[in-house]
Design a protein around this motif. Structure first.
Motif, mmCIF file in Angstrom:
data_model
loop_
_atom_site.group_PDB
_atom_site.id
_atom_site.type_symbol
_atom_site.label_atom_id
_atom_site.label_comp_id
_atom_site.label_asym_id
_atom_site.label_seq_id
_atom_site.Cartn_x
_atom_site.Cartn_y
_atom_site.Cartn_z
ATOM 1 N N GLY A 1 -1.600 16.812 0.158
ATOM 2 C CA GLY A 1 -0.328 17.046 0.828
ATOM 3 C C GLY A 1 -0.014 15.948 1.827
ATOM 4 N N GLY A 2 1.249 15.824 2.148
ATOM 5 C CA GLY A 2 1.654 14.829 3.122
ATOM 6 C C GLY A 2 1.614 13.417 2.569
ATOM 7 N N VAL A 3 1.752 12.480 3.469
ATOM 8 C CA VAL A 3 1.809 11.065 3.116
ATOM 9 C C VAL A 3 0.420 10.453 3.264
ATOM 10 N N GLN A 4 0.017 9.661 2.294
ATOM 11 C CA GLN A 4 -1.234 8.919 2.376
ATOM 12 C C GLN A 4 -0.928 7.501 2.860
ATOM 13 N N ARG A 5 -1.409 7.185 4.063
ATOM 14 C CA ARG A 5 -1.267 5.830 4.610
ATOM 15 C C ARG A 5 -2.615 5.138 4.472
ATOM 16 N N LEU A 6 -2.683 4.148 3.594
ATOM 17 C CA LEU A 6 -3.949 3.496 3.264
ATOM 18 C C LEU A 6 -3.846 1.989 3.493
ATOM 19 N N TRP A 7 -4.992 1.386 3.821
ATOM 20 C CA TRP A 7 -5.028 -0.076 3.914
ATOM 21 C C TRP A 7 -6.331 -0.579 3.322
ATOM 22 N N TYR A 8 -6.320 -1.823 2.898
ATOM 23 C CA TYR A 8 -7.493 -2.418 2.255
ATOM 24 C C TYR A 8 -7.556 -3.896 2.616
ATOM 25 N N LEU B 1 -5.050 -8.728 2.555
ATOM 26 C CA LEU B 1 -5.030 -7.526 3.369
ATOM 27 C C LEU B 1 -3.765 -6.791 2.992
ATOM 28 N N GLY B 2 -3.860 -5.502 2.670
ATOM 29 C CA GLY B 2 -2.671 -4.782 2.236
ATOM 30 C C GLY B 2 -2.590 -3.377 2.776
ATOM 31 N N VAL B 3 -1.388 -2.837 2.815
ATOM 32 C CA VAL B 3 -1.162 -1.435 3.168
ATOM 33 C C VAL B 3 -0.377 -0.780 2.044
ATOM 34 N N GLU B 4 -0.639 0.496 1.816
ATOM 35 C CA GLU B 4 0.084 1.282 0.817
ATOM 36 C C GLU B 4 0.423 2.631 1.431
ATOM 37 N N VAL B 5 1.694 3.000 1.369
ATOM 38 C CA VAL B 5 2.156 4.307 1.845
ATOM 39 C C VAL B 5 2.598 5.097 0.620
ATOM 40 N N LEU B 6 1.817 6.093 0.258
ATOM 41 C CA LEU B 6 2.079 6.860 -0.965
ATOM 42 C C LEU B 6 2.523 8.274 -0.609
ATOM 43 N N GLY B 7 3.617 8.706 -1.242
ATOM 44 C CA GLY B 7 4.082 10.069 -1.050
ATOM 45 C C GLY B 7 5.320 10.197 -0.192
ATOM 46 N N SER B 8 5.937 9.090 0.196
ATOM 47 C CA SER B 8 7.164 9.159 0.991
ATOM 48 C C SER B 8 8.243 8.280 0.384
ATOM 49 N N GLY B 9 9.378 8.910 0.087
ATOM 50 C CA GLY B 9 10.542 8.163 -0.357
ATOM 51 C C GLY B 9 11.512 7.908 0.783
ATOM 52 N N ASP B 10 11.139 8.336 1.992
ATOM 53 C CA ASP B 10 11.991 8.188 3.164
ATOM 54 C C ASP B 10 12.212 6.704 3.447
ATOM 55 N N VAL B 11 13.434 6.330 3.697
ATOM 56 C CA VAL B 11 13.752 4.933 3.965
ATOM 57 C C VAL B 11 13.043 4.436 5.222
ATOM 58 N N ARG B 12 12.680 5.364 6.115
ATOM 59 C CA ARG B 12 11.954 4.947 7.320
ATOM 60 C C ARG B 12 10.580 4.387 6.986
ATOM 61 N N ALA B 13 9.996 4.814 5.850
ATOM 62 C CA ALA B 13 8.713 4.263 5.433
ATOM 63 C C ALA B 13 8.847 2.770 5.146
ATOM 64 N N ASP B 14 9.978 2.360 4.563
ATOM 65 C CA ASP B 14 10.220 0.944 4.293
ATOM 66 C C ASP B 14 10.250 0.168 5.603
ATOM 67 N N ALA B 15 11.039 0.678 6.562
ATOM 68 C CA ALA B 15 11.179 -0.019 7.839
ATOM 69 C C ALA B 15 9.864 -0.039 8.604
ATOM 70 N N THR C 1 5.542 9.743 -7.636
ATOM 71 C CA THR C 1 5.108 9.483 -6.262
ATOM 72 C C THR C 1 5.835 8.274 -5.704
ATOM 73 N N PRO C 2 6.762 8.471 -4.788
ATOM 74 C CA PRO C 2 7.390 7.322 -4.136
ATOM 75 C C PRO C 2 6.360 6.595 -3.272
ATOM 76 N N ALA C 3 6.469 5.278 -3.184
ATOM 77 C CA ALA C 3 5.473 4.513 -2.443
ATOM 78 C C ALA C 3 6.034 3.157 -2.047
ATOM 79 N N ILE C 4 5.461 2.608 -0.998
ATOM 80 C CA ILE C 4 5.804 1.250 -0.567
ATOM 81 C C ILE C 4 4.553 0.597 -0.002
ATOM 82 N N GLY C 5 4.460 -0.724 -0.138
ATOM 83 C CA GLY C 5 3.298 -1.423 0.392
ATOM 84 C C GLY C 5 3.557 -2.904 0.539
#
Length: 428
Positions: free
Chosen positions: A100-107, A128-142, A299-303
């Motif tokens: 549940g919720g948003v997974q905020r991951l980095w590697y 070095l990367g980040v991945e935000v999985l589970g949010s289609g909210d435009v605020r995740a992009d920003a 699953t909406p996602a951005i990274g």
């Protein structure tokens, strides 16, 4: 017999450069932890199908640049050329979406692509990367773009440019693809060889061509921004507004499409003019269809990912980093003294001091010269007489002041020693 050297496209990161890497890693970890990101570590090699399906078989990475091999079970494996596909595979395999919720991951780690080596680009490189999985909210992009900007600014980088674009949803891209192909087809014979090949397989990648003639032809090409649907346009407008609210300036670049098939909507690059042709230091975007393409749920996602070699090149230009200073350099000679010196060095290390123990066994004069070159604040000296009396000579290298102290007393004055060491380091 000739000596063995590092393979072409790989390089050693020597101790005098590692301090830059450590600084980057420390700052990144601190910023991402404050933003509630958790680290994930995925395997260096994966099934080849992961990258073919995730990145797109028509991409240059899959067609030309992957290190692929068969194992003893005749399975096709590929050393990872990028990090996002592996994170998405792990997200599906371990049912992280079920939490549940948003997974905020980095590697962070090594990636591998068969490319022509040049400054800031190797065949083994680090991202070095980040991945935000589970949010289609435009605020995740920003938020993702803001975190990348914060990291680069905290590292002290300036004169950076954020290029931003939207490539819309699947319908938008299909409409635009048709318009772009219709425009370019009459010019096919004038395009560079790679662009001629891409015209039928992956026409949007032609927008990335560096060929001067192709770039001239593209000057009058249709813009993808003219083919965004109303929902995609509203989304893109909102991203720009949120970035403006955060004080982050951006340059709208309608030719920015990124090289992998899984991107949707927001795509961006952060560039530095100090890097020459390899100007991009951070790049990423939204990839709402990747997880489902790999067999997972919608699953909406951005990274994004940063190329660490390019980042280190920038830091070396603007911020010379001195190696950490040694607190005490320990000089000893004689079997009994050398044994006590080893014990004393370990005790001081456990107390938080940086200790370099001379292991040469050479004459005192040579050891003292190495102590001076080490940059240590002080020198601890043990010879036969000190070993017999359980004392140690403490010499402050800058002033030359030297006193004999009982070894037990030295350990009892840790607090005073730490204060003086810190003060002398600040003076230097």
């Amino acid at each position: 017999m000739s000596s063995i050297q590092a393979s072409r496209g790989t390089r050693d990161i020597l101790p005098d450069e590692v301090s830059y890497w450590q600084r980057v890693e420390t700052i990144v970890r601190e910023i991402l932890v404050r933003a509630a990101y958790q680290e994930i570590r995925t395997p260096i090699f994966e099934q080849t199908a992961l990258f073919e399906r995730g990145m797109g078989e028509a991409t240059d990475v899959v067609n030309k640049e992957m290190y692929t091999f068969k194992d003893r079970g005749d399975r096709s494996l590929t050393i990872r050329p990028e990090g996002t596909a592996g994170v998405a595979r792990s997200y599906i395999e371990h049912n992280l979406h079920a939490q549940g919720g948003v997974q905020r991951l980095w590697y962070a780690g090594a990636m591998f692509r068969y490319e022509r080596p040049q400054a800031g680009r190797q065949r083994q490189f680090h991202q070095l990367g980040v991945e935000v999985l589970g949010s289609g909210d435009v605020r995740a992009d920003a938020e993702a773009i803001a975190l990348a900007t914060e990291i680069l600014q905290t590292l002290g980088l300036k004169d950076l440019r954020l290029d931003l674009n939207s490539i819309g949803d699947a319908n938008d891209r299909q409409t635009y693809r048709e318009a772009l192909v219709n425009y370019l087809t009459p010019f096919k014979e004038e395009l560079d060889a790679d662009s001629q090949d891409r015209l039928t397989r992956n026409p949007l990648r032609i927008l990335d061509s560096k060929d001067p003639r192709t770039q001239t032809i593209l000057d009058q090409a249709p813009s993808i921004l003219d083919y965004l649907g109303s929902d995609s346009q509203r989304r893109f407008d909102r991203v720009q507004q949120l970035l403006s609210d955060l004080g982050i300036a951006c340059n709208i670049n309608s030719r920015l499409v990124r090289g992998l098939d899984y991107y949707t909507h927001t795509v961006f690059e952060i560039q530095s003019d100090d890097l020459g042709a390899q100007a991009t230091v951070c790049a990423g975007g939204r990839y709402d269809g990747l997880v489902s393409e790999l067999g997972g749920p919608e699953t909406p996602a951005i990274g994004w990912a940063m190329g660490l070699e390019r980042l280190i090149l920038l830091l070396q230009q603007i911020q010379p980093v001195s190696p950490s200073k040694v607190d005490f350099y320990v000089v000893s000679r004689g079997e009994k003294a050398e044994s006590q010196a080893l014990i004393l060095a370990q005790l001081l290390r456990r107390s938080g001091f940086t200790i370099e123990l001379d292991l040469s066994g050479s004459a005192f004069g040579k050891q003292f010269k190495r102590a001076d070159r080490s940059g240590a604040v002080a020198c601890l000296i043990l010879g036969d007489s000190e070993a017999e009396t359980k004392t140690v000579q403490l010499k402050w290298l800058k002033s030359g002041e030297q006193t004999a102290i009982e070894q037990s007393a030295l350990l009892e004055t840790i607090a005073d020693l730490r204060t003086k060491i810190s003060h002398l380091k600040d003076e230097n």
